[in-house]
Design an enzyme around this catalytic site. Structure first.
Site, PDB file in Angstrom:
ATOM      1  N   SER A 138     -36.005  11.845  43.751  1.00 54.34           N
ATOM      2  CA  SER A 138     -36.974  11.024  43.025  1.00 54.34           C
ATOM      3  C   SER A 138     -37.841  10.258  44.024  1.00 54.34           C
ATOM      4  O   SER A 138     -38.848   9.676  43.624  1.00 54.34           O
ATOM      5  CB  SER A 138     -36.273  10.089  42.065  1.00 54.34           C
ATOM      6  OG  SER A 138     -35.328   9.330  42.752  1.00 54.34           O
ATOM      7  N   ASP A 237     -12.489  25.387  67.721  1.00 52.34           N
ATOM      8  CA  ASP A 237     -12.319  24.269  66.786  1.00 52.34           C
ATOM      9  C   ASP A 237     -11.016  24.434  66.004  1.00 52.34           C
ATOM     10  O   ASP A 237     -10.744  25.517  65.482  1.00 52.34           O
ATOM     11  CB  ASP A 237     -13.520  24.254  65.820  1.00 52.34           C
ATOM     12  CG  ASP A 237     -13.520  23.061  64.884  1.00 52.34           C
ATOM     13  OD1 ASP A 237     -12.610  22.206  64.987  1.00 52.34           O
ATOM     14  OD2 ASP A 237     -14.438  22.982  64.042  1.00 52.34           O
ATOM     15  N   HIS A 269     -14.404  21.409  68.269  1.00 50.42           N
ATOM     16  CA  HIS A 269     -14.885  20.622  67.140  1.00 50.42           C
ATOM     17  C   HIS A 269     -16.022  19.676  67.557  1.00 50.42           C
ATOM     18  O   HIS A 269     -15.908  18.968  68.536  1.00 50.42           O
ATOM     19  CB  HIS A 269     -13.709  19.817  66.562  1.00 50.42           C
ATOM     20  CG  HIS A 269     -13.970  19.238  65.220  1.00 50.42           C
ATOM     21  ND1 HIS A 269     -14.360  20.008  64.134  1.00 50.42           N
ATOM     22  CD2 HIS A 269     -13.909  17.964  64.756  1.00 50.42           C
ATOM     23  CE1 HIS A 269     -14.514  19.225  63.078  1.00 50.42           C
ATOM     24  NE2 HIS A 269     -14.252  17.985  63.432  1.00 50.42           N
TER      25      HIS A 269
END
Ligand SMILES: *[C@@H]1O[C@H](CO)[C@@H](O)[C@H](O)[C@H]1NC(C)=O
Length: 295
Positions: A138, A237, A269
């Site tokens: 919006s 990871d 990671h």
């Protein structure tokens, strides 16, 4: 791996990410310090600015604008990581990464500051994420996926559509180990402990579809309401298997969109957050940039 220990004055301890004391004090040892937004960052020309999305609940965001904003730019809604219980849109780790990212990719980024556990258990973060999506419409790992699923069930204002979703080193899990995850100690793993801590009342526990998108009875992944998805994983990871598992789940669901997997060899990671300007950090940014720009 981590196990919850309780001493006299500690209620929960999941080292190294969180410690909760009886007196209510919550420590987050890995949390990086807050840094202010910057108008025309001297190195990159990127500007950032903090905005309030909602006062009650308290939701805000840090916006990033590239140096040149002469044409209509894509909007990337970004949800930081940290297991729903630490890190922030205002922290140094994410601020430095997104400043670097926006200097390389011509997009506007809305980095959402959502509520964290244990002060606010899940599903608070998802509700905040959706409020932020509505605010963006919006006027972003796991949360990205849940926002895209929710867009399949609810409309955004003005018929705004999510074009694509990028899931980076995402935290998904299930009661059954997948891929090369160790079978023994599964229920004592960090992923298990964290989920039970951030959403103690989750129906179905770890197999709640918010965490296990491939659980029996979970809404079909074919309902993901966007036209393209990029899943990013890194070979070293600890959560790599879950990214691939999610990718395969989307593929098997018959979801009708463009699905891509980006795997970086030899990295662990969140390597891109730790060193956004490294060769591999820039390589991921390039990959995400081309994903955003392609039709
Ligand atoms: C709560 O307890 C911890 C550990 O005893 C202590 O380090 C901390 O200062 C206490 N916080 C408050 C607000 O009393």
């Amino acid at each position: 791996m981590a196990s919850p220990t309780a001493s006299d004055d500690i209620v929960v301890d999941i080292p190294p990410i969180i410690r909760v004391y009886k007196n209510g004090t919550v420590e987050r040892p890995l949390q990086t310090p807050y840094v202010p937004p910057s108008l025309h960052d001297p190195q990159t020309g990127v500007s950032s600015k903090d905005v309030v999305i909602s006062d009650n609940p308290c939701i805000s965001a840090r916006l990033y604008l590239p140096k040149s904003t002469d044409k209509k730019l894509p909007i990337l809604v970004y949800f930081h990581g940290g297991g729903f219980l630490f890190e922030s849109a205002f922290s140094r780790l994410y601020h430095n990464y997104l400043t670097s990212f926006v200097s390389q990719v011509n997009v506007v980024v809305v980095s959402v500051e959502y509520r964290l556990a244990p002060e606010h258990h899940l599903p608070a973060a998802y509700d905040d994420g959706w409020d932020a999506m509505k605010w963006v419409a919006s006027a972003g790992g796991n949360i990205v996926y849940n926002m895209a699923m929710r867009a399949g069930a609810e409309d955004l204002p003005g018929g705004v559509r999510i074009l694509g979703a990028i899931c980076v080193h995402s935290y998904f899990y299930s009661s059954k180990p997948v891929g090369r995850e160790p079978v023994s100690g599964h229920e004592q793993s960090m992923s298990y402990l964290v989920w039970n801590f951030v959403y103690p009342s989750a129906p179905g526990g770890i197999d709640n579809p918010l965490m296990n998108p491939r659980a029996p009875g979970a809404p079909s992944l074919a309902g993901l309401a966007c036209s393209k998805i990029l899943v990013c994983v890194a070979s070293e990871d600890w959560i790599r298997e879950r990214g691939v598992w999610f990718y395969e789940g989307v593929k098997e669901s018959g979801w009708k969109g463009k699905l891509e997997l980006f795997e970086q060899e030899g990295e662990g990671h969140i390597y891109h957050l730790l060193e956004p300007e490294s060769e591999n950090g820039k390589r991921m940014t390039k990959r995400i940039a081309s994903f955003i720009m392609e039709n």
